[in-house]
Design an enzyme around this catalytic site. Structure first.
Site, PDB file in Angstrom:
ATOM      1  N   SER A 162       0.856  -1.173   0.000  1.00 47.33           N
ATOM      2  CA  SER A 162       0.000   0.000   0.000  1.00 47.33           C
ATOM      3  C   SER A 162       0.894   1.224   0.000  1.00 47.33           C
ATOM      4  CB  SER A 162      -0.869  -0.049   1.264  1.00 47.33           C
ATOM      5  OG  SER A 162      -1.563   1.148   1.418  1.00 47.33           O
TER       6      SER A 162
ATOM      7  N   LYS B 104      -1.358  -1.079  -4.340  1.00 46.61           N
ATOM      8  CA  LYS B 104      -2.502  -0.239  -3.967  1.00 46.61           C
ATOM      9  C   LYS B 104      -2.004   1.172  -3.783  1.00 46.61           C
ATOM     10  CE  LYS B 104      -4.833   0.101   0.416  1.00 46.61           C
ATOM     11  NZ  LYS B 104      -5.622  -0.695   1.363  1.00 46.61           N
TER      12      LYS B 104
ATOM     13  N   LYS C  25      -3.046   5.136  -2.689  1.00 41.47           N
ATOM     14  CA  LYS C  25      -4.032   5.961  -1.999  1.00 41.47           C
ATOM     15  C   LYS C  25      -4.409   7.113  -2.924  1.00 41.47           C
ATOM     16  CE  LYS C  25      -3.848   3.861   2.085  1.00 41.47           C
ATOM     17  NZ  LYS C  25      -4.999   3.370   2.851  1.00 41.47           N
TER      18      LYS C  25
ATOM     19  N   ASP D 100      -7.276   3.115  -3.158  1.00 42.70           N
ATOM     20  CA  ASP D 100      -7.990   3.230  -1.888  1.00 42.70           C
ATOM     21  C   ASP D 100      -8.277   4.702  -1.646  1.00 42.70           C
ATOM     22  OD1 ASP D 100      -9.061   3.042   0.626  1.00 42.70           O
ATOM     23  OD2 ASP D 100      -7.292   2.134   1.568  1.00 42.70           O
TER      24      ASP D 100
ATOM     25  N   GLU E 127     -11.372   1.000  -3.308  1.00 42.53           N
ATOM     26  CA  GLU E 127     -11.669   0.724  -1.919  1.00 42.53           C
ATOM     27  C   GLU E 127     -12.307   1.930  -1.232  1.00 42.53           C
ATOM     28  OE1 GLU E 127      -8.179  -0.685   0.084  1.00 42.53           O
ATOM     29  OE2 GLU E 127      -9.214  -0.897   1.988  1.00 42.53           O
TER      30      GLU E 127
ATOM     31  N   ASP F  36     -14.205  -1.322   3.283  1.00 43.32           N
ATOM     32  CA  ASP F  36     -13.204  -1.489   4.332  1.00 43.32           C
ATOM     33  C   ASP F  36     -13.759  -0.870   5.616  1.00 43.32           C
ATOM     34  OD1 ASP F  36     -10.988  -1.339   5.998  1.00 43.32           O
ATOM     35  OD2 ASP F  36      -9.772  -0.064   4.724  1.00 43.32           O
TER      36      ASP F  36
ATOM     37  N   LYS G 124     -10.362  -6.548   8.211  1.00 45.87           N
ATOM     38  CA  LYS G 124      -9.338  -6.229   9.207  1.00 45.87           C
ATOM     39  C   LYS G 124      -9.817  -6.840  10.508  1.00 45.87           C
ATOM     40  CE  LYS G 124      -7.477  -2.057   7.135  1.00 45.87           C
ATOM     41  NZ  LYS G 124      -7.896  -0.689   6.811  1.00 45.87           N
TER      42      LYS G 124
ATOM     43  N   GLY H 299      -4.309  -4.026   6.356  1.00 45.59           N
ATOM     44  CA  GLY H 299      -3.259  -3.809   7.351  1.00 45.59           C
ATOM     45  C   GLY H 299      -3.394  -2.448   7.997  1.00 45.59           C
TER      46      GLY H 299
END
Ligand code: MG
Length: 378
Positions: A144, A170, A172, A197, A222, A247, A271, A299
């Site tokens: 990420s 991934k 952001k 995400d 996400e 998420d 998670k 995570g």
């Protein structure tokens, strides 16, 4: 499961562990991580560890301070007052406290660690036995990447991680740093497994922007909308070709059931902390599996303690997408477990095979980075 144990001591360590490099998301920038490590010791001297897998109030109402309070004043007394037969009964016992899922999960993790150690097996083998499902000894992992100063800098970072062997990238995103960033990465790496995400940075009015991502062959988007929303995501998903992954808004098996029934997502990021612990995380896994909805393991910049727990969870069969389970060196110069987790050449992390969590806790280092400690005895 019939191997009851009594807890004798529970100790909390409020640690501040330096990150290798600052991590930026739509919430802000983190340079070191403060969290709580929990050690539970049974009357016969076995140790179990848990890690609080949260962040600041920009992520959840649970913070290190609220966790310290809820653990010391409610959960630890509940855990010490009666023997344990099965870590799964924590959901009911800790049900005396509403919410505070990440905090409950911290203590529940130590119970799972102890139960597996008492059975003389790894947590993975223990989970496999209690769920009657096969598990894998290696878990494919992704990385990420926080928001970078420019799309060029991002492309460079992505290249480095792909070279290291990470199987999924991934990035952001936030308004203004979305389409151009994702497009630059896609153009540079046409075959990479790529996802974005948004950490709830958009509203339903942004649907036209998010639709532009449909051309980039992304694995998923996400949590684009509200952090506690399910309904509006159910209005957005039919407008997009790209699967939505929820998420932040999935805190329980009930939330997962609602999201799937409404068609709010086609993938769930599980998670264990946010789900209230391993027991409910497994329940969400099973529920998705029954409906052919893939899941992956998210995570929270965990140390090796939380990472070991995540790996055991992610060894279950419906974790078919690579998780955010990077090597220790991705986040930390020095981890609290020894040896640290390293990436296998095939882009996987090995699930620890030792008993319980299967990691050697570096107690000296934990003591060194502890800002405060507190202990209760049964
Ligand atoms: Mg996320």
């Amino acid at each position: 499961m019939d191997n009851p144990f009594t807890l004798d001591t529970i100790e909390l360590f409020h640690i501040r562990i330096p990150l290798r490099a600052p991590f930026a998301t739509s919430f802000g920038v983190t340079t070191d991580r403060e969290t709580i490590l929990l050690r539970a010791i049974t009357a016969d001297g076995l140790e179990g560890w848990g890690e609080w897998a949260g962040d600041g109030p920009g992520y959840s109402y649970e913070t290190v301070q609220t966790a310290w309070h809820i653990l010391n004043d409610y959960l630890i007394p509940l855990a010490l007052k009666a023997p344990w037969n099965d870590p799964r009964s924590a959901v009911e016992r800790f049900g005396a406290v509403r919410g505070h899922n990440i905090t409950k999960a911290t203590l529940e993790a130590a119970l799972w660690d102890i139960a597996a150690r008492r059975a003389g097996v790894s947590l993975r083998a223990f989970l496999s036995a209690v769920t009657r499902q096969p598990t894998r000894d290696r878990v494919p992992v992704g990385v990420s990447i926080g928001i970078q100063p420019s799309p060029e800098a991002l492309v460079e970072q992505v290249g480095r991680y792909l070279e290291q062997g990470y199987r999924r990238i991934k990035i952001k995103i936030k308004p203004g740093r979305d389409i151009a960033d994702a497009r630059a990465v896609r153009q540079a790496f046409p075959n990479a497994l790529l996802m974005v995400d948004a950490n709830s940075a958009y509203s339903l009015d942004d649907a036209p922007v998010l639709k532009q991502l449909d051309d980039l062959d992304l694995l998923m988007i996400e949590q684009p909308l509200g952090y506690d929303d399910i309904y509006q995501h159910s209005l957005l998903q039919p407008q997009l070709k790209t699967p939505i992954c929820l998420d932040e808004s999935i805190h329980s098996p009930d939330h997962a059931r609602a999201a799937l029934a409404l068609g709010a997502c086609r993938i769930i990021n599980i998670k264990q902390g946010r789900s209230g612990g391993l027991t409910q995380a497994v329940e969400i896994h099973d529920l998705c599996q029954a409906q052919h909805v893939p899941v992956w393991c998210g995570g929270m910049l965990e140390t090796g303690i939380g990472r070991a727990l995540n790996l055991a969870l992610a060894s279950l069969p419906n974790f078919t997408l690579p998780g955010d389970l990077s090597a220790s060196a991705r986040y930390y110069e020095r981890d609290v477990v020894d040896p640290p987790f390293v990436l296998n050449p095939d882009g996987t992390l090995s699930v620890p095979e030792g008993t319980g969590l299967g990691v050697q806790v570096d107690f000296g280092y934990i003591a060194q980075i502890s800002l405060r400690r507190e202990q209760q005895r049964g």
